[in-house]
Design a protein around this motif. Structure first.
Motif, PDB file in Angstrom:
ATOM      1  N   LEU A  83       0.808  -1.215   0.000  1.00 50.17           N
ATOM      2  CA  LEU A  83       0.000   0.000   0.000  1.00 50.17           C
ATOM      3  C   LEU A  83       0.844   1.270   0.000  1.00 50.17           C
ATOM      4  CD1 LEU A  83      -2.824   1.229   0.066  1.00 50.17           C
ATOM      5  CD2 LEU A  83      -2.696   1.204   2.561  1.00 50.17           C
ATOM      6  N   THR A  84       1.909   1.309   0.808  1.00 48.04           N
ATOM      7  CA  THR A  84       2.715   2.534   0.894  1.00 48.04           C
ATOM      8  C   THR A  84       3.307   2.900  -0.456  1.00 48.04           C
ATOM      9  OG1 THR A  84       3.278   2.029   3.201  1.00 48.04           O
ATOM     10  CG2 THR A  84       4.660   3.630   2.048  1.00 48.04           C
ATOM     11  N   LYS A  85       3.898   1.914  -1.112  1.00 43.93           N
ATOM     12  CA  LYS A  85       4.465   2.149  -2.445  1.00 43.93           C
ATOM     13  C   LYS A  85       3.379   2.556  -3.424  1.00 43.93           C
ATOM     14  CE  LYS A  85       7.574   1.874  -5.770  1.00 43.93           C
ATOM     15  NZ  LYS A  85       8.641   2.888  -5.916  1.00 43.93           N
ATOM     16  N   ALA A  86       2.233   1.875  -3.378  1.00 36.11           N
ATOM     17  CA  ALA A  86       1.142   2.180  -4.304  1.00 36.11           C
ATOM     18  C   ALA A  86       0.579   3.576  -4.052  1.00 36.11           C
ATOM     19  CB  ALA A  86       0.030   1.138  -4.162  1.00 36.11           C
ATOM     20  N   PHE A  87       0.506   3.990  -2.782  1.00 38.93           N
ATOM     21  CA  PHE A  87      -0.032   5.316  -2.459  1.00 38.93           C
ATOM     22  C   PHE A  87       0.895   6.409  -2.978  1.00 38.93           C
ATOM     23  CE2 PHE A  87      -0.547   8.903   0.532  1.00 38.93           C
ATOM     24  CZ  PHE A  87      -1.891   9.172   0.300  1.00 38.93           C
ATOM     25  N   VAL A  88       2.202   6.237  -2.785  1.00 40.31           N
ATOM     26  CA  VAL A  88       3.162   7.218  -3.303  1.00 40.31           C
ATOM     27  C   VAL A  88       3.105   7.268  -4.823  1.00 40.31           C
ATOM     28  CG1 VAL A  88       5.611   7.778  -3.482  1.00 40.31           C
ATOM     29  CG2 VAL A  88       4.670   7.011  -1.303  1.00 40.31           C
ATOM     30  N   ASN A  89       3.051   6.093  -5.462  1.00 46.68           N
ATOM     31  CA  ASN A  89       2.947   6.045  -6.919  1.00 46.68           C
ATOM     32  C   ASN A  89       1.688   6.742  -7.413  1.00 46.68           C
ATOM     33  OD1 ASN A  89       5.321   4.631  -7.152  1.00 46.68           O
ATOM     34  ND2 ASN A  89       4.366   2.647  -7.514  1.00 46.68           N
ATOM     35  N   THR A  90       0.594   6.566  -6.699  1.00 52.58           N
ATOM     36  CA  THR A  90      -0.673   7.189  -7.096  1.00 52.58           C
ATOM     37  C   THR A  90      -0.559   8.712  -7.082  1.00 52.58           C
ATOM     38  OG1 THR A  90      -1.941   5.314  -6.233  1.00 52.58           O
ATOM     39  CG2 THR A  90      -3.128   7.374  -6.558  1.00 52.58           C
ATOM     40  N   LEU A  91       0.031   9.252  -6.011  1.00 52.87           N
ATOM     41  CA  LEU A  91       0.181  10.705  -5.916  1.00 52.87           C
ATOM     42  C   LEU A  91       1.125  11.240  -6.995  1.00 52.87           C
ATOM     43  CD1 LEU A  91       0.392  11.232  -2.038  1.00 52.87           C
ATOM     44  CD2 LEU A  91      -1.591  11.518  -3.540  1.00 52.87           C
ATOM     45  N   ILE A  92       2.247  10.537  -7.216  1.00 50.81           N
ATOM     46  CA  ILE A  92       3.190  10.960  -8.264  1.00 50.81           C
ATOM     47  C   ILE A  92       2.518  10.913  -9.623  1.00 50.81           C
ATOM     48  CG2 ILE A  92       5.328  10.360  -9.455  1.00 50.81           C
ATOM     49  CD1 ILE A  92       6.413   9.340  -6.786  1.00 50.81           C
ATOM     50  N   TYR A  93       1.828   9.819  -9.896  1.00 51.82           N
ATOM     51  CA  TYR A  93       1.167   9.629 -11.190  1.00 51.82           C
ATOM     52  C   TYR A  93       0.111  10.714 -11.415  1.00 51.82           C
ATOM     53  CZ  TYR A  93      -0.790   6.915 -15.074  1.00 51.82           C
ATOM     54  OH  TYR A  93      -1.223   6.500 -16.309  1.00 51.82           O
ATOM     55  N   GLY A  94      -0.752  10.939 -10.413  1.00 55.91           N
ATOM     56  CA  GLY A  94      -1.818  11.928 -10.564  1.00 55.91           C
ATOM     57  C   GLY A  94      -1.287  13.338 -10.740  1.00 55.91           C
ATOM     58  N   ALA A  95      -0.316  13.730  -9.904  1.00 59.11           N
ATOM     59  CA  ALA A  95       0.216  15.094  -9.972  1.00 59.11           C
ATOM     60  C   ALA A  95       0.987  15.329 -11.267  1.00 59.11           C
ATOM     61  CB  ALA A  95       1.110  15.361  -8.764  1.00 59.11           C
ATOM     62  N   THR A  96       1.830  14.368 -11.664  1.00 55.50           N
ATOM     63  CA  THR A  96       2.679  14.563 -12.845  1.00 55.50           C
ATOM     64  C   THR A  96       1.856  14.588 -14.124  1.00 55.50           C
ATOM     65  OG1 THR A  96       4.441  13.386 -11.682  1.00 55.50           O
ATOM     66  CG2 THR A  96       4.744  13.756 -14.028  1.00 55.50           C
ATOM     67  N   THR A  97       0.900  13.671 -14.258  1.00 51.68           N
ATOM     68  CA  THR A  97       0.069  13.678 -15.466  1.00 51.68           C
ATOM     69  C   THR A  97      -0.776  14.943 -15.546  1.00 51.68           C
ATOM     70  OG1 THR A  97      -1.597  12.356 -14.286  1.00 51.68           O
ATOM     71  CG2 THR A  97      -0.053  11.173 -15.703  1.00 51.68           C
ATOM     72  N   SER A  98      -1.283  15.407 -14.400  1.00 52.21           N
ATOM     73  CA  SER A  98      -2.116  16.609 -14.406  1.00 52.21           C
ATOM     74  C   SER A  98      -1.308  17.840 -14.815  1.00 52.21           C
ATOM     75  CB  SER A  98      -2.730  16.813 -13.013  1.00 52.21           C
ATOM     76  OG  SER A  98      -3.549  17.963 -12.988  1.00 52.21           O
ATOM     77  N   ILE A  99      -0.139  18.024 -14.213  1.00 55.59           N
ATOM     78  CA  ILE A  99       0.693  19.188 -14.543  1.00 55.59           C
ATOM     79  C   ILE A  99       1.143  19.135 -16.000  1.00 55.59           C
ATOM     80  CG2 ILE A  99       2.895  20.315 -14.052  1.00 55.59           C
ATOM     81  CD1 ILE A  99       2.538  19.393 -11.126  1.00 55.59           C
TER      82      ILE A  99
END
Length: 309
Positions: A83-99
């Protein structure tokens, strides 16, 4: 003796006054009737499943049995080592794709609303990936980026460059997936920006040129502030899509190699595959709350800034 004809307003008022009270109430409610079909569909396909998910998240359930177990599913979900790795990946993925979609979409929107040659053709090319199935895009890029037989690494090898493991290198795979997601989704962001850009009156730019403003000055002081509603739309849609992303990642890497490209949605799906239905439902509730906690304050803040203009 002269007579004065009643005015149209007086006649209308007298007609309204003469209507029965029940008829007047129905007349006022009439526009609301058109909302009923949409409200019914929203309730059946969104509200009801949402409330059902909140209930089943506290149960151990199958198709034939439901047992209430309280917060056990949530406790077990947060103990998941992925979960920890997946949660960090989710935030990175969401923020980077959005920007990325905001920046690239705005630049492409400015270019495609200018007098560039063949802009109609370029618009079609940029928007085309939006129309392609996400699963199809994932499978296609999985073949293109194969480290041994993929077209990309083969082309790089022909000029003497050893291509990396785009989808097999744990340090690179997440950013490769981000690039694929941006390629697929930037066309929609560009379309939204184009709609915002063509709505800006040309008088503003003419006045700026008369005052001696450069192209960058006009972009910074006119274009950016006036496309803020489009920016809000692109940010919110891209962020929601990025935080909930699953199909592209699953079709391309299945969350691998290892857990390096796992996001919350893929962890939830793996729990569902293993038969832990209540646990995966609890994960969906957690994901819903995470998306709401990230997106809602950002939406309110961006709308307040837009209102201050």
């Amino acid at each position: 003796m002269t007579t004065i004809a009643p005015s149209q307003g007086a006649l209308a008022g007298s007609r309204r006054a003469g209507k029965p009270k029940r008829t007047a109430v129905l007349d006022r409610a009439y526009p609301g009737w058109f909302l009923l079909p949409g409200a019914a569909i929203f309730a059946v396909f969104f509200m009801l499943p949402t409330f059902a998910s909140f209930y089943f998240a506290f149960t151990r359930w199958t198709l034939f049995d439901v047992k209430f177990i309280g917060f056990d599913n949530f406790v077990q979900f947060f103990r998941d080592p992925q979960l920890t790795k997946a949660f960090v990946n989710t935030l990175i993925y969401g923020a980077t794709t959005s920007i990325s979609k905001v920046v690239i979409g705005l630049l492409l929107g400015v270019m495609l609303t200018s007098g560039i040659f063949a802009r109609g053709y370029l618009r079609a090319i940029i928007f085309f990936p939006v129309l392609v199935s996400t699963i199809g895009v994932g499978i296609t890029f999985k073949a293109l980026l194969d480290p041994f037989n993929g077209v990309v690494n083969t082309a790089l090898a022909s000029i003497g460059i050893t291509g990396p493991g785009w989808l097999t290198d744990p340090t690179l795979v997440l950013y490769t997936l981000i690039g694929i997601d941006v390629w697929k989704g930037v066309g929609l962001a560009t379309l939204i920006y184009m709609a915002g850009l063509v709505a800006i009156p040309s008088d503003y730019y003419e006045a700026a040129r008369i005052d001696g403003a450069t192209g960058f000055d006009a972009f910074w002081n006119i274009t950016l502030p006036l496309v803020r509603p489009a920016t809000t739309t692109v940010v919110i849609l891209s962020l929601i899509g990025g935080l909930r992303s699953f199909d592209l990642i699953w079709a391309t890497t299945n969350g691998g190699p290892g857990f390096s490209s796992d996001v919350m949605a893929s962890v939830i799906f793996k729990q569902y595959q293993a038969g832990f239905y209540g646990l995966s439902t609890a994960g969906n509730v957690v994901l819903f709350l995470v998306v709401t906690a990230v997106v809602l304050p950002l939406f309110v803040w961006m709308n307040r800034r837009q209102a201050d203009l």
